[in-house]
Design a protein around this motif. Structure first.
Motif, PDB file in Angstrom:
ATOM      1  N   VAL A 139       0.829  -1.193   0.000  1.00  0.00           N
ATOM      2  CA  VAL A 139       0.000   0.000   0.000  1.00  0.00           C
ATOM      3  C   VAL A 139       0.871   1.254   0.000  1.00  0.00           C
ATOM      4  CG1 VAL A 139      -1.835   1.233   1.222  1.00  0.00           C
ATOM      5  CG2 VAL A 139      -1.808  -1.265   1.193  1.00  0.00           C
ATOM      6  N   GLY A 140       2.075   1.130   0.569  1.00  0.00           N
ATOM      7  CA  GLY A 140       2.929   2.294   0.678  1.00  0.00           C
ATOM      8  C   GLY A 140       3.609   2.698  -0.620  1.00  0.00           C
ATOM      9  N   LEU A 141       3.672   1.787  -1.611  1.00  0.00           N
ATOM     10  CA  LEU A 141       4.365   2.116  -2.860  1.00  0.00           C
ATOM     11  C   LEU A 141       3.720   3.297  -3.588  1.00  0.00           C
ATOM     12  CD1 LEU A 141       5.208  -1.463  -4.203  1.00  0.00           C
ATOM     13  CD2 LEU A 141       6.704   0.173  -3.038  1.00  0.00           C
ATOM     14  N   PRO A 142       2.377   3.342  -3.712  1.00  0.00           N
ATOM     15  CA  PRO A 142       1.793   4.533  -4.344  1.00  0.00           C
ATOM     16  C   PRO A 142       2.106   5.819  -3.585  1.00  0.00           C
ATOM     17  CG  PRO A 142       0.184   2.759  -4.281  1.00  0.00           C
ATOM     18  CD  PRO A 142       1.341   2.326  -3.443  1.00  0.00           C
ATOM     19  N   LEU A 143       2.198   5.741  -2.248  1.00  0.00           N
ATOM     20  CA  LEU A 143       2.513   6.935  -1.474  1.00  0.00           C
ATOM     21  C   LEU A 143       3.950   7.392  -1.742  1.00  0.00           C
ATOM     22  CD1 LEU A 143       0.806   6.084   1.931  1.00  0.00           C
ATOM     23  CD2 LEU A 143      -0.025   7.597   0.118  1.00  0.00           C
ATOM     24  N   LEU A 144       4.871   6.417  -1.847  1.00  0.00           N
ATOM     25  CA  LEU A 144       6.253   6.782  -2.157  1.00  0.00           C
ATOM     26  C   LEU A 144       6.355   7.367  -3.570  1.00  0.00           C
ATOM     27  CD1 LEU A 144       8.214   3.766  -0.619  1.00  0.00           C
ATOM     28  CD2 LEU A 144       7.932   6.070   0.311  1.00  0.00           C
ATOM     29  N   ALA A 145       5.604   6.783  -4.527  1.00  0.00           N
ATOM     30  CA  ALA A 145       5.591   7.337  -5.874  1.00  0.00           C
ATOM     31  C   ALA A 145       5.020   8.753  -5.875  1.00  0.00           C
ATOM     32  CB  ALA A 145       4.777   6.430  -6.798  1.00  0.00           C
ATOM     33  N   LEU A 146       3.992   8.965  -5.047  1.00  0.00           N
ATOM     34  CA  LEU A 146       3.411  10.303  -4.951  1.00  0.00           C
ATOM     35  C   LEU A 146       4.423  11.289  -4.385  1.00  0.00           C
ATOM     36  CD1 LEU A 146       0.872  12.020  -5.296  1.00  0.00           C
ATOM     37  CD2 LEU A 146       0.206  11.378  -2.975  1.00  0.00           C
TER      38      LEU A 146
END
Length: 413
Positions: A45-52
């Motif tokens: 779930v954290g990957l989209p946040l890191l990409a953001l």
């Protein structure tokens, strides 16, 4: 120098103060996205946040490129990013994550969020806060003397008399004036760092220029297609109906009684005049001779229609339609200007194709003094030629002669 510094101080303060405000917000956002993203990465779930967090440099870079106008007024820095070849969020994200500009913007975002805004705040406090506290010493002493009889300036110096307070005020003014120049120089250095990271590099600038050139070429092609469509509709539609109307009026005139024949004759003449004007309009949209026979014959036709006598010396092959159209309308506009404004008795048109370049020159013996910036229509023609990497120049000294020269790099067809 002092006047320039004083003039730049308000912009400098606005630039640094807004940088502090933006930096504080960025620090909070980056800490939240980074922390939550790292914690949730095992759950994916954290990957989209890191990409953001990585892509957050894009809007920050756009904001900072505009905010640079506070430090140095002028044109805004161009966007270094390319336009995705495919629609959709996925294509956009893939392109952004592979661009160097994205990572430069991310580096600047990290600097702004964790390094630059504290530095900006410290510089503002040192250059304005401390002198301001010294200048306001009498007011601070007046507010605190009733309670304690003394005041501590900037939490550092203790004063207990108005003589000391006035001395602090004088010292504060001196310090403030002395620090204005370093403050402005710091803001300029700060802005130079932002330009270094946020401005497009040479390859990005060339790519952006190529994109703009292709876009302009597509607009010109669309304009030419629309022009031809209008010509076709006028030729096959309105013109044919007017021809039929003129024939009908002519036949009706033969069988009409005398009292009606005169009115039909007048209507017939009016229809013929409208038909002639329509044919001239169609010719102006895109002359058929240009499409069928090429530029030399089209220029000969334009010379025949000119209000002043024209000598033609043209030896040209066939070119691409866009090249022939641009050159033809430039010459026609020049001949129209000669007839309306120059007072010339004769004009000359010459054209050659040498070294892979089409060169056309229009010259007259008029009074000169032509200025392309005064709405003669040549500015638009120059823009049209620029799409083809061509140039248009006008040399028109007072007293004449006026010489218009155009040059277009192009292969022959």
């Amino acid at each position: 120098m002092i006047r320039t510094v004083v003039r730049d101080v308000p912009r400098t303060v606005a630039y640094l103060l807004s940088g502090v405000l933006v930096g504080v917000v960025l620090m909070v956002v980056l800490l939240v996205l980074g922390t939550v993203g790292l914690v949730l990465t095992p759950l994916l779930v954290g990957l989209p946040l890191l990409a953001l967090a990585v892509l957050s440099g894009g809007p920050v870079g756009a904001l900072e490129r505009r905010r640079l106008l506070l430090a140095a007024p002028g044109p805004a820095l161009p966007d270094p990013h390319a336009t995705p070849a495919e629609p959709g969020l996925a294509a956009w994200a893939r392109l952004r994550l592979t661009e160097r500009a994205t990572w430069r913007e991310l580096a600047y975002t990290g600097l702004l969020g964790f390094v630059l805004w504290p530095l900006d705040a410290a510089v503002l406090f040192g250059a304005l806060g401390m002198p301001g506290a010294l200048i306001g010493a009498p007011a601070q002493l007046a507010m605190t003397s009733a309670a304690s009889g003394d005041a501590r300036i900037a939490k550092l110096w203790l004063i207990d008399s108005y003589d000391q307070a006035l001395l602090c005020t004088v010292l504060g003014v001196i310090v403030l004036l002395a620090l204005l120049t370093p403050l402005v120089l710091y803001a300029r250095a700060r802005a130079a760092l932002a330009r270094l990271l946020l401005a497009p590099n040479e390859a990005e600038a060339e790519r952006r220029l190529a994109e703009v050139t292709r876009s302009r070429a597509r607009l010109v092609a669309a304009f030419e297609a629309e022009r031809r469509r209008i010509e076709r509709d006028l030729h096959d539609g309105a013109q044919q109906r007017l021809v039929a109307l003129s024939m009908t009026l002519g036949l009706a005139r033969l069988d009409a009684p005398p009292e009606l024949a005169d009115r039909l004759a007048a209507a017939h003449r009016e229809a013929d005049r409208v038909l002639g004007e329509l044919r001239e309009l169609i010719h102006g949209v895109h002359p058929q001779v240009l499409a069928d026979y090429g530029l030399p014959d089209a220029l000969a036709d334009a010379a025949d229609r000119s209000a002043v006598p024209v000598e033609l010396d043209v030896d040209l092959p066939r070119f691409a339609e866009s090249v022939e159209s641009a050159a033809y309308f430039a010459v026609r506009e020049a001949l129209a200007n000669i007839g309306r404004h120059s007072g010339a008795e004769r004009a000359w048109v010459g054209g050659r194709y040498t070294g892979g370049r089409l060169r056309v020159e229009v010259r007259d013996d008029g009074t000169g003094g032509a200025d392309p910036t005064r709405g003669t229509g040549l500015t638009g023609l120059a823009d049209r030629l620029a799409v083809l990497d061509g140039t248009l120049s006008v040399h028109s000294p007072a007293g004449g002669p006026t010489v218009l020269s155009l040059e277009i790099p192009c292969p022959q067809r």
